[in-house]
Design an enzyme around this catalytic site. Structure first.
Site, short mmCIF file in Angstrom:
data_model
loop_
_atom_site.label_atom_id
_atom_site.label_comp_id
_atom_site.label_asym_id
_atom_site.label_seq_id
_atom_site.Cartn_x
_atom_site.Cartn_y
_atom_site.Cartn_z
N THR A 135 0.85 -1.19 0.00
CA THR A 135 0.00 0.00 0.00
C THR A 135 0.88 1.24 0.00
O THR A 135 1.67 1.44 0.93
CB THR A 135 -0.92 0.00 1.24
OG1 THR A 135 -1.70 -1.20 1.23
CG2 THR A 135 -1.83 1.21 1.21
N GLY A 169 2.81 0.75 5.48
CA GLY A 169 3.81 0.58 6.53
C GLY A 169 5.25 0.69 6.08
O GLY A 169 6.16 0.36 6.84
N GLN A 170 5.50 1.17 4.85
CA GLN A 170 6.87 1.34 4.42
C GLN A 170 7.57 2.39 5.29
O GLN A 170 6.92 3.29 5.82
CB GLN A 170 6.93 1.78 2.95
CG GLN A 170 6.47 0.71 1.97
CD GLN A 170 4.97 0.79 1.71
OE1 GLN A 170 4.23 1.35 2.51
NE2 GLN A 170 4.54 0.22 0.60
N PRO A 171 8.88 2.28 5.46
CA PRO A 171 9.59 3.23 6.34
C PRO A 171 9.35 4.70 5.99
O PRO A 171 9.23 5.54 6.87
CB PRO A 171 11.06 2.83 6.15
CG PRO A 171 11.01 1.38 5.79
CD PRO A 171 9.79 1.22 4.95
N LEU A 220 6.70 5.98 4.82
CA LEU A 220 5.32 6.38 5.10
C LEU A 220 5.01 6.45 6.60
O LEU A 220 4.00 7.03 6.98
CB LEU A 220 4.34 5.41 4.43
CG LEU A 220 4.36 5.35 2.90
CD1 LEU A 220 3.36 4.31 2.40
CD2 LEU A 220 4.06 6.72 2.30
#
Length: 574
Positions: free
Chosen positions: A435, A457-459, A461
């Site tokens: 996402t 949940g990427q770093p 973001l």
């Protein structure tokens, strides 16, 4: 200066004065006699622009074929004919003629205004051909024009037009329409072909019908088609009247619903004097009962809850009033259409046919109003008009059949947050790509409505998570229990969440996802590794083993959220 031009400076030397028992007149400023349209007192124009009557010019001294102006001594050349050759002041003559004409028109209008027959002519609402803002009451049989009183006197005041015969509009002779292509022939037929009916059904003679562009088209006699339109309007009359009666009855029922909703409190009575409380007042009583044990410490929450109820009541009353106004507007439009249709069918055949498209559109509008009226929901006319209220443990009030809960789903990328969301929403397991922003879905579960925000949940973001904390009542933190190498990273992110002030009252549900994979970490190990008892001390939290692919454990987590968010021991007063 040209005699046909209007010079306002020249008018300053022709004086307007008031004479007893007479209208305003124009006078020569030399002899102070009244100007006339002909004769010795006709106004004549000098080269300098002054105006003097013909009689005064004859008395002026003539020198070298010129006369001198008595006002500024400027010379005006004259020809062999003398002062007879000077131009008349046509602007002044026109003004004089207008004064005489307006006085006569005013006298004639006053003589007609008291006639009762003229009042009936105005009810036809036919526009005057001379002025669109006037209502015609007379018809000139020679000019074939519709005229009001004023325009009739203004346009027919000359010697020639005064002989024209003018009759009341109701006595206007019915004219047989002429064919647009063959004016010498009477238009006896109207074309009924669909391709020819825009913008209105065309009229045609026998030549157009048998040999012209309307050959082989469906047709009908003008008289028969006009009568069919009149019959259609006549048959629609009872429908319009019944619709108006039903709308009026519905408006009265809406009054009853609003009275039930407002109750006697709408009359300004205090709580102890209310003899017939409405549902809005009962909802307020529920709020007061809930907060009476917490009066000293929960005054802010109570005021907020009462405000929410009052806002709901106002919004609902506003919706009902808007619906009532819409129905009243529909009633007014139906009444106007009814009057317009009645007026239309009273016209001659050609105008009835020309107005058939408008009549059909008006009848279609009636059908739309009828359809809109039949689509009214029964809940809008429910006499009970009860207001369902639910309280949360954080002392928030929810109004409606379902309690709305705002939930934010967080966790590392790849933990399965979006898969959990769509499994709850669609009961399907979907392999999702990462996402990049957020997803938001609404999940109905029992008497709860969860609005779930799934944030990437990427770093890069994770610093944006804080923008989703406002008004969040529950946090769902998803952990990939099969990825042991990232458990420490997940623990650090959860620790940061617990320090956020905006989430200090939010319930925490930890989903240990992917429990179906061999070698995954158990919830006991995760509890110990994360130090949840210490980390989540002082807040409602729960860890739930789950599998997004099969859906196992997801509804157990929602059940826990429901128990944590809804306050217990609240009794309904309705």
């Amino acid at each position: 200066m040209s005699g046909s031009s209007f010079d306002y400076n020249s008018l300053s030397f022709g004086r307007i004065s008031s004479i007893p028992d007479k209208s305003d007149v124009l006078e020569c400023r030399v002899c102070e006699d009244i100007f006339t349209l002909q004769g010795d007192k006709v106004p004549r124009l000098l080269y300098c622009g002054h105006t003097i009557c013909h009689s005064c010019l004859l008395r002026l001294y003539q020198r070298c074929s010129t006369v001198q102006c008595p006002f500024d001594r400027q010379a005006t050349p004259i020809g062999p004919s003398g002062v007879w050759g000077l131009k008349k002041n046509f602007a002044l003559l026109e003004l004089l003629e207008r004064l005489q004409r307006s006085n006569k028109a005013e006298m004639n209008i006053n003589s007609y205004l008291n006639a009762e027959t003229m009042e009936k002519e105005e009810q036809l609402h036919i526009t005057c051909d001379e002025n669109d803002n006037h209502i015609a009451v007379l018809y000139c049989t020679v000019c074939c024009t519709n005229l009001c009183f004023y325009c009739s006197e203004q346009t027919h005041s000359t010697r020639t037009l005064a002989k024209h015969r003018r009759v009341p509009l109701s006595e206007k002779p019915q004219e047989r329409p002429r064919c647009p292509l063959h004016p010498s022939h009477v238009a006896e037929f109207t074309c009924l072909q669909d391709s020819c009916r825009q913008p209105s059904p065309p009229l045609m003679c026998f030549v157009c019908k048998d040999y012209g562009t309307h050959k082989n088209h469906k047709h009908a006699l003008v008289e028969i088609e006009a009568e069919n339109i009149r019959s259609k309007v006549k048959n629609a009359g009872p429908l319009m009247r019944n619709l108006m009666e039903e709308i009026n009855d519905t408006i009265q029922r809406l009054d009853q619903v609003m009275l039930r909703l407002e109750g006697a409190d709408a009359n300004g009575l205090v709580d102890d004097e209310v003899s017939n409380p409405g549902t809005g007042y009962l909802a307020r009583a529920r709020v007061q009962l809930y907060f009476q044990h917490l009066r000293e410490t929960l005054q802010v929450q109570e005021a907020a809850a009462l405000t929410a109820v009052d806002t709901h009541v106002r919004e609902r009353l506003g919706s009902l009033r808007s619906l009532q106004e819409d129905l009243a507007s529909s009633l007014s439009q139906v009444a106007v259409i009814c009057v317009q249709c009645e007026q239309a069918v009273r016209q001659d055949d050609s105008r009835v046919i020309s107005a058939s498209i408008d009549i059909n559109q008006a009848l279609n509008v009636i059908e739309k109003h009828k359809q809109m009226f039949t689509e009214l929901g029964p809940e809008q006319l429910q006499p009970d008009a009860s207001i369902p209220i639910t309280f949360t443990k954080d002392n928030r009030v929810h109004i409606g059949p379902k309690m709305e809960i705002r939930v934010v789903t967080l966790g590392l990328d790849g933990a399965g947050k979006t898969s959990v969301l769509f499994k709850l929403k669609q009961n399907e397991f979907m392999t999702m790509i990462p996402t990049l922003g957020f997803n938001v879905e609404t999940v109905d579960y029992k008497n709860m409505k969860f609005t779930i925000w799934d944030v990437g949940g990427q770093p890069k973001l994770r610093p944006l998570w804080k923008h989703y904390y406002l008004n969040t009542q529950a946090v769902v933190f998803v952990i990939d229990s099969s990825d042991q190498q990232r458990l420490l990273e997940s623990s650090n992110e959860l620790s940061k969440l617990m320090t956020e002030k905006e989430l200090k009252d939010a319930a925490l549900l930890i989903l240990a996802n992917k429990q179906d994979i061999h070698g995954c970490v158990t919830i006991e190990t995760i509890t110990e590794l994360f130090g949840l008892y210490k980390l989540c001390c002082g807040r409602s939290w729960h860890i739930q083993a789950c599998d997004a692919q099969s859906g196992a454990g997801l509804h157990d987590g929602l059940d826990w959220l429901a128990r944590q968010l809804v306050a217990s021991g609240v009794h309904d007063l309705n």
